[in-house]
Design a protein around this motif. Structure first.
Motif, PDB file in Angstrom:
ATOM      1  N   ARG A  85       0.835  -1.211   0.000  1.00 33.35           N
ATOM      2  CA  ARG A  85       0.000   0.000   0.000  1.00 33.35           C
ATOM      3  C   ARG A  85       0.867   1.256   0.000  1.00 33.35           C
ATOM      4  O   ARG A  85       2.049   1.223   0.337  1.00 33.35           O
ATOM      5  CB  ARG A  85      -0.899   0.022   1.238  1.00 33.35           C
ATOM      6  N   GLU A  86       0.217   2.356  -0.340  1.00 35.50           N
ATOM      7  CA  GLU A  86       0.832   3.675  -0.168  1.00 35.50           C
ATOM      8  C   GLU A  86       0.578   4.105   1.270  1.00 35.50           C
ATOM      9  O   GLU A  86      -0.578   4.304   1.670  1.00 35.50           O
ATOM     10  CB  GLU A  86       0.224   4.689  -1.128  1.00 35.50           C
ATOM     11  N   ASN A  87       1.614   4.216   2.066  1.00 32.05           N
ATOM     12  CA  ASN A  87       1.463   4.564   3.473  1.00 32.05           C
ATOM     13  C   ASN A  87       2.588   5.506   3.864  1.00 32.05           C
ATOM     14  O   ASN A  87       3.672   5.077   4.242  1.00 32.05           O
ATOM     15  CB  ASN A  87       1.489   3.300   4.334  1.00 32.05           C
ATOM     16  N   ARG A  88       2.324   6.801   3.780  1.00 33.89           N
ATOM     17  CA  ARG A  88       3.359   7.792   4.065  1.00 33.89           C
ATOM     18  C   ARG A  88       3.578   7.998   5.554  1.00 33.89           C
ATOM     19  O   ARG A  88       4.444   8.770   5.967  1.00 33.89           O
ATOM     20  CB  ARG A  88       2.996   9.125   3.413  1.00 33.89           C
ATOM     21  N   LEU A  89       2.791   7.320   6.386  1.00 32.43           N
ATOM     22  CA  LEU A  89       2.942   7.470   7.835  1.00 32.43           C
ATOM     23  C   LEU A  89       4.016   6.558   8.407  1.00 32.43           C
ATOM     24  O   LEU A  89       4.427   6.731   9.551  1.00 32.43           O
ATOM     25  CB  LEU A  89       1.609   7.193   8.542  1.00 32.43           C
ATOM     26  N   VAL A  90       4.485   5.572   7.621  1.00 29.86           N
ATOM     27  CA  VAL A  90       5.572   4.741   8.128  1.00 29.86           C
ATOM     28  C   VAL A  90       6.804   5.634   8.277  1.00 29.86           C
ATOM     29  O   VAL A  90       6.958   6.609   7.550  1.00 29.86           O
ATOM     30  CB  VAL A  90       5.862   3.547   7.196  1.00 29.86           C
ATOM     31  N   PRO A  91       7.693   5.334   9.253  1.00 28.07           N
ATOM     32  CA  PRO A  91       8.822   6.212   9.538  1.00 28.07           C
ATOM     33  C   PRO A  91       9.706   6.522   8.342  1.00 28.07           C
ATOM     34  O   PRO A  91      10.340   7.564   8.304  1.00 28.07           O
ATOM     35  CB  PRO A  91       9.604   5.434  10.610  1.00 28.07           C
ATOM     36  N   PHE A  92       9.754   5.634   7.345  1.00 31.72           N
ATOM     37  CA  PHE A  92      10.571   5.888   6.174  1.00 31.72           C
ATOM     38  C   PHE A  92       9.774   6.549   5.060  1.00 31.72           C
ATOM     39  O   PHE A  92      10.227   6.608   3.922  1.00 31.72           O
ATOM     40  CB  PHE A  92      11.174   4.581   5.655  1.00 31.72           C
ATOM     41  N   GLY A  93       8.564   7.051   5.389  1.00 31.76           N
ATOM     42  CA  GLY A  93       7.748   7.691   4.366  1.00 31.76           C
ATOM     43  C   GLY A  93       8.462   8.848   3.695  1.00 31.76           C
ATOM     44  O   GLY A  93       8.450   8.985   2.476  1.00 31.76           O
ATOM     45  N   ALA A  94       9.111   9.688   4.499  1.00 26.12           N
ATOM     46  CA  ALA A  94       9.825  10.841   3.958  1.00 26.12           C
ATOM     47  C   ALA A  94      11.069  10.424   3.186  1.00 26.12           C
ATOM     48  O   ALA A  94      11.612  11.198   2.408  1.00 26.12           O
ATOM     49  CB  ALA A  94      10.226  11.794   5.094  1.00 26.12           C
ATOM     50  N   LEU A  95      11.526   9.185   3.387  1.00 22.22           N
ATOM     51  CA  LEU A  95      12.694   8.690   2.672  1.00 22.22           C
ATOM     52  C   LEU A  95      12.301   7.934   1.410  1.00 22.22           C
ATOM     53  O   LEU A  95      13.153   7.432   0.692  1.00 22.22           O
ATOM     54  CB  LEU A  95      13.525   7.777   3.584  1.00 22.22           C
ATOM     55  N   GLY A  96      10.999   7.823   1.157  1.00 26.41           N
ATOM     56  CA  GLY A  96      10.532   7.217  -0.082  1.00 26.41           C
ATOM     57  C   GLY A  96      10.023   5.810   0.046  1.00 26.41           C
ATOM     58  O   GLY A  96       9.467   5.266  -0.916  1.00 26.41           O
ATOM     59  N   GLU A  97      10.158   5.176   1.206  1.00 29.05           N
ATOM     60  CA  GLU A  97       9.766   3.781   1.337  1.00 29.05           C
ATOM     61  C   GLU A  97       8.285   3.613   1.664  1.00 29.05           C
ATOM     62  O   GLU A  97       7.788   2.481   1.696  1.00 29.05           O
ATOM     63  CB  GLU A  97      10.611   3.103   2.417  1.00 29.05           C
ATOM     64  N   GLY A  98       7.576   4.695   1.926  1.00 29.38           N
ATOM     65  CA  GLY A  98       6.150   4.605   2.206  1.00 29.38           C
ATOM     66  C   GLY A  98       5.302   4.481   0.956  1.00 29.38           C
ATOM     67  O   GLY A  98       4.118   4.140   1.028  1.00 29.38           O
ATOM     68  N   PHE A  99       5.895   4.740  -0.219  1.00 33.92           N
ATOM     69  CA  PHE A  99       5.166   4.626  -1.488  1.00 33.92           C
ATOM     70  C   PHE A  99       5.277   3.180  -1.973  1.00 33.92           C
ATOM     71  O   PHE A  99       5.861   2.892  -3.024  1.00 33.92           O
ATOM     72  CB  PHE A  99       5.756   5.588  -2.516  1.00 33.92           C
ATOM     73  N   HIS A 100       4.717   2.269  -1.188  1.00 31.37           N
ATOM     74  CA  HIS A 100       5.032   0.866  -1.380  1.00 31.37           C
ATOM     75  C   HIS A 100       4.238   0.202  -2.485  1.00 31.37           C
ATOM     76  O   HIS A 100       4.716  -0.738  -3.123  1.00 31.37           O
ATOM     77  CB  HIS A 100       4.839   0.114  -0.057  1.00 31.37           C
ATOM     78  N   ASN A 101       3.020   0.657  -2.746  1.00 24.16           N
ATOM     79  CA  ASN A 101       2.260   0.116  -3.868  1.00 24.16           C
ATOM     80  C   ASN A 101       2.956   0.477  -5.176  1.00 24.16           C
ATOM     81  O   ASN A 101       3.055  -0.351  -6.084  1.00 24.16           O
ATOM     82  CB  ASN A 101       0.830   0.650  -3.850  1.00 24.16           C
ATOM     83  N   TYR A 102       3.459   1.698  -5.241  1.00 20.26           N
ATOM     84  CA  TYR A 102       4.223   2.126  -6.424  1.00 20.26           C
ATOM     85  C   TYR A 102       5.487   1.293  -6.563  1.00 20.26           C
ATOM     86  O   TYR A 102       5.825   0.818  -7.652  1.00 20.26           O
ATOM     87  CB  TYR A 102       4.589   3.607  -6.316  1.00 20.26           C
ATOM     88  N   HIS A 103       6.193   1.114  -5.458  1.00 17.50           N
ATOM     89  CA  HIS A 103       7.484   0.417  -5.525  1.00 17.50           C
ATOM     90  C   HIS A 103       7.326  -1.026  -5.989  1.00 17.50           C
ATOM     91  O   HIS A 103       8.119  -1.516  -6.786  1.00 17.50           O
ATOM     92  CB  HIS A 103       8.172   0.467  -4.166  1.00 17.50           C
ATOM     93  N   HIS A 104       6.299  -1.727  -5.504  1.00 17.38           N
ATOM     94  CA  HIS A 104       6.119  -3.108  -5.931  1.00 17.38           C
ATOM     95  C   HIS A 104       5.577  -3.191  -7.362  1.00 17.38           C
ATOM     96  O   HIS A 104       5.721  -4.225  -8.008  1.00 17.38           O
ATOM     97  CB  HIS A 104       5.185  -3.850  -4.965  1.00 17.38           C
TER      98      HIS A 104
END
Length: 327
Positions: A251-270
């Motif tokens: 999912r796209e979850n910008r609230l995870v601690p790495f959201g600001a580092l780009g890892e919260g855009f997880h639906n996009y990344h997968h």
């Protein structure tokens, strides 16, 4: 230099660990799941580590501000660079190229993070992408939040994880002298970079107490880094929207601690694992992307792979949950 990929180019890439495509031919074994075999050493060590970190939170008011800045920002950020910028975006996905000095620096940061050496981390992450949410996924989110967060480290790996991991072509990693050097001296480098270096700097340079130097920039920072990483495996696979592909779990979850580092855009990344930015928004919401762009400007990085806007829009329309229309 940035390389924009179209639909026809998206499935291409170099040999080795760059094959990020989900393996639809893999089938989980029928019948009852094997009983979990607990790794009691890991259970005891993880429990003691977290209890110790929680107990020592009361030290924070007594610490010098520069010590808190050293531990929570500089050391934490250096560890995060290892996870997001190199072990993830380079050694797992080959989404851009780096110079030798930058590779060495990021290998050192990898040892500070202490979450397995580069070779092992990249192997497990590659298996995670190829067999996401299946038995061969090391931190399969369908087994529950706790398992995908930390539980997968407290039990023996599923036999499918081991089997599929052994079959991966890791020739590119084994040919990288920086990766192999770090793997050879990993334990020594972890002791030096994860524990001694963060402790000795505040103790020696600005007179922080040894107790504060051990527990704040070292132990507490390490525990926070672990959980920040784990939330990408757990929360970002369970909570949030799916604007790019609703047929996969991330999912796209910008609230995870790495959201600001780009890892919260997880639906996009997968959906587009080879994109160096791990999101469609570039550096605007992504500190690591900005840092990579800076390295490119300085001539230390190059050939950044970026998905074309046309491909992203087509993917949203074809497979997304429609949430992009309200964005």
């Amino acid at each position: 230099m940035e390389k924009t990929l179209s639909n026809q180019e998206d499935l291409g890439g170099d040999q080795g660990m760059t094959d990020d495509i989900f393996d639809e031919s893999y089938c989980e074994k029928d019948g009852p799941k094997p009983a979990r075999r607990y790794v009691w050493r890991n259970i005891v060590l993880m429990s003691l580590l977290h209890l110790r970190a929680l107990y020592r939170l009361w030290l924070i008011p007594a610490a010098k501000p520069v010590t808190l800045a050293w531990g929570k920002f500089l050391c934490f950020l250096l560890s995060a660079l290892r996870i997001t910028m190199k072990a993830h975006r380079i050694w797992s996905h080959r989404s851009y190229k780096t110079s030798l000095p930058l590779r060495i620096f990021l290998a050192i940061a990898n040892s500070m993070a202490f979450q397995n050496d580069i070779c092992e981390w990249a192997r497990d992450h590659h298996v995670h992408h190829k067999f996401s949410e299946m038995d061969a996924d090391p931190h399969n989110a369908t087994r529950g939040f706790f398992f995908s967060h930390v539980g997968w480290l407290l039990v023996r790996k599923h036999s499918d994880v081991i089997e599929k991991g052994r079959k991966l072509d890791m020739a590119d990693l084994k040919a990288d002298k920086v990766v192999m050097f770090q793997r050879r001296f990993y334990k020594l480098s972890v002791v030096a970079m994860c524990f001694l270096f963060p402790t000795l700097v505040p103790w020696c340079f600005w007179g922080e107490s040894l107790r504060n130097s051990i527990f704040l920039p070292t132990i507490l920072r390490y525990v926070l880094m672990l959980n920040a990483t784990w939330l990408v495996n757990s929360a970002a696979h369970m909570f949030g929207n799916q604007p790019y592909d609703l047929n996969i779990n991330p999912r796209e979850n910008r609230l995870v601690p790495f959201g600001a580092l780009g890892e919260g855009f997880h639906n996009y990344h997968h959906t587009f694992p080879y994109d160096y930015s791990t999101s469609e928004f570039g550096w605007h919401y992504n500190f690591i992307t900005a840092f990579i762009d800076l390295m490119c400007l300085l001539g230390l990085a190059s050939d950044c792979k970026k998905v074309s806007k046309e491909t992203i829009l087509a993917q949203k329309i074809c497979s997304g949950d429609g949430s992009h229309k309200s964005g």
